[in-house]
Design a protein around this motif. Sequence first.
Motif, short mmCIF file in Angstrom:
data_model
loop_
_atom_site.label_atom_id
_atom_site.label_comp_id
_atom_site.label_asym_id
_atom_site.label_seq_id
_atom_site.Cartn_x
_atom_site.Cartn_y
_atom_site.Cartn_z
N ARG A 1 0.83 -1.21 0.00
CA ARG A 1 0.00 0.00 0.00
C ARG A 1 0.86 1.25 0.00
O ARG A 1 0.59 2.22 -0.73
CB ARG A 1 -0.93 -0.02 1.21
CG ARG A 1 -1.97 -1.13 1.17
CD ARG A 1 -2.70 -1.27 2.49
NE ARG A 1 -3.63 -2.40 2.48
CZ ARG A 1 -4.13 -2.97 3.56
NH1 ARG A 1 -3.79 -2.49 4.77
NH2 ARG A 1 -4.95 -3.99 3.47
N VAL A 2 1.91 1.23 0.80
CA VAL A 2 2.80 2.39 0.86
C VAL A 2 3.60 2.52 -0.43
O VAL A 2 3.84 3.63 -0.93
CB VAL A 2 3.73 2.30 2.08
CG1 VAL A 2 4.75 3.43 2.07
CG2 VAL A 2 2.92 2.33 3.36
N LEU B 1 2.67 1.90 -3.41
CA LEU B 1 1.85 2.58 -4.43
C LEU B 1 1.80 4.08 -4.18
O LEU B 1 1.79 4.87 -5.14
CB LEU B 1 0.45 1.99 -4.44
CG LEU B 1 0.32 0.54 -4.91
CD1 LEU B 1 -1.12 0.06 -4.80
CD2 LEU B 1 0.84 0.37 -6.34
N LEU B 2 1.79 4.48 -2.92
CA LEU B 2 1.81 5.92 -2.61
C LEU B 2 3.13 6.54 -3.05
O LEU B 2 3.14 7.64 -3.62
CB LEU B 2 1.61 6.12 -1.10
CG LEU B 2 0.29 5.65 -0.51
CD1 LEU B 2 0.33 5.80 1.02
CD2 LEU B 2 -0.88 6.43 -1.09
N VAL B 3 4.22 5.85 -2.80
CA VAL B 3 5.53 6.36 -3.20
C VAL B 3 5.65 6.39 -4.71
O VAL B 3 6.14 7.37 -5.30
CB VAL B 3 6.65 5.51 -2.58
CG1 VAL B 3 8.01 5.98 -3.09
CG2 VAL B 3 6.61 5.58 -1.06
N GLN B 4 5.18 5.33 -5.37
CA GLN B 4 5.22 5.29 -6.83
C GLN B 4 4.50 6.48 -7.43
O GLN B 4 5.01 7.15 -8.35
CB GLN B 4 4.58 4.00 -7.35
CG GLN B 4 4.56 3.90 -8.87
CD GLN B 4 3.51 2.93 -9.40
OE1 GLN B 4 2.45 2.75 -8.77
NE2 GLN B 4 3.78 2.31 -10.52
N GLU B 5 3.31 6.77 -6.92
CA GLU B 5 2.53 7.89 -7.45
C GLU B 5 3.26 9.21 -7.24
O GLU B 5 3.30 10.06 -8.14
CB GLU B 5 1.17 7.93 -6.76
CG GLU B 5 0.26 9.05 -7.25
CD GLU B 5 -1.07 9.05 -6.53
OE1 GLU B 5 -1.99 9.76 -7.00
OE2 GLU B 5 -1.20 8.34 -5.51
N ARG B 6 3.85 9.38 -6.05
CA ARG B 6 4.55 10.63 -5.76
C ARG B 6 5.78 10.80 -6.65
O ARG B 6 6.04 11.90 -7.16
CB ARG B 6 4.94 10.67 -4.28
CG ARG B 6 5.58 11.98 -3.84
CD ARG B 6 4.63 13.16 -4.05
NE ARG B 6 3.38 12.96 -3.35
CZ ARG B 6 3.19 13.31 -2.08
NH1 ARG B 6 4.16 13.86 -1.38
NH2 ARG B 6 2.01 13.12 -1.51
N LEU C 1 4.37 12.04 3.23
CA LEU C 1 3.49 10.87 3.27
C LEU C 1 3.10 10.53 4.71
O LEU C 1 2.00 10.03 4.96
CB LEU C 1 4.16 9.67 2.60
CG LEU C 1 4.27 9.75 1.07
CD1 LEU C 1 4.98 8.52 0.52
CD2 LEU C 1 2.88 9.88 0.43
N GLN D 1 0.24 12.83 5.55
CA GLN D 1 -0.98 12.49 4.84
C GLN D 1 -1.56 11.14 5.26
O GLN D 1 -2.77 10.93 5.16
CB GLN D 1 -0.71 12.49 3.33
CG GLN D 1 -0.34 13.88 2.79
CD GLN D 1 0.21 13.81 1.37
OE1 GLN D 1 0.27 12.75 0.77
NE2 GLN D 1 0.62 14.96 0.84
N HIS D 2 -0.70 10.22 5.72
CA HIS D 2 -1.15 8.87 6.07
C HIS D 2 -0.53 8.48 7.41
O HIS D 2 0.24 7.50 7.50
CB HIS D 2 -0.74 7.88 4.97
CG HIS D 2 -1.22 8.24 3.61
ND1 HIS D 2 -2.48 7.91 3.14
CD2 HIS D 2 -0.61 8.94 2.61
CE1 HIS D 2 -2.62 8.37 1.91
NE2 HIS D 2 -1.52 9.01 1.56
N VAL E 1 2.19 5.33 7.67
CA VAL E 1 3.56 5.69 7.27
C VAL E 1 4.27 6.39 8.42
O VAL E 1 3.67 7.16 9.17
CB VAL E 1 3.54 6.61 6.02
CG1 VAL E 1 4.96 6.98 5.62
CG2 VAL E 1 2.80 5.93 4.87
#
Length: 286
Positions: A158-159, A161-166, A210, A213-214, A218
């Motif tokens: 899950r994390v 995917l957040l890093v990939q997007e950023r 991150l 935000q999470h 995170v």
Amino acid sequence: MATGEVQSVHVAGRTLRVSSLDKILYPSTGTTKGEVLNYYVQIADRLLPELADRPVTRIRWPHGVGGESFFEKNVPSGVPDWLPRVTITGHGSRSGRATVTYPLVRDLAALVYLVNLGSLELHVPQWRVDEEGTPLPPDRLVIDLDPGTGAGLTECARVALLVQERLATVGLESRPVTSGSKGMQLYAELDGVRTSDEVSAVTKALAQQLTEQHPDLVLWQMTKAKRGGKIFLDWSQNNAAKTTIAPWSLRGRERPNAAAPRTWDEVADAASGDSVLAQVPFHDLL
């Protein structure tokens, strides 16, 4: 072959002496030194580009993972003249002054030589050296995803995917690697114009954002008391003095898992609960 017996093998134009091929290095699975060497030989086409021109730090288990281990940065004693090496003073040293002569693993012969010494884990920095042996600026960044108690690869996914997007928002394409231990690493190629300190500052800021935000998932600080159920984004691995496990390297844990590159589809399926992401046994990569 009896334990301790030595034989000569021809590898990449070199004659090497390998020994104790039936020695068990992973007692829980009965995995022998011969099987470990075979893995590294078969995976070499994928591993060698990860090691090329990067000083290689090894973790050695001469008597298997049930015995003692030690880090080794300098080339080992008795190293053959043909093994490439580079001597570096200061750069990448936590004291800023140490001089280290690292091996460079540019071909299969160098790889087999080091693995025969019980080098199960191969660690490299995020920078390479040029033809003169001068350290270059980092050519990639890394974010290590380290799960705290109660978290695992599902939370890492899950994390990730957040890093990939950023990272994608600033034009960086990242690739995920399950570490072979308990977490993951995400790598992104760089243009080689930023210093390690600058890359560290950028990844630290990303981890802090991150976390804001999470906050339930995170954490950017290495505070064990706060890490339960969360993923620590270790941005500090971009420091020039630090190394990460090379993709495709084995790990010296109870079971012979390897640091395995994964697809983003695998990560997305794990994050959504459609599948379970697990560390990869070395034989599954052959």
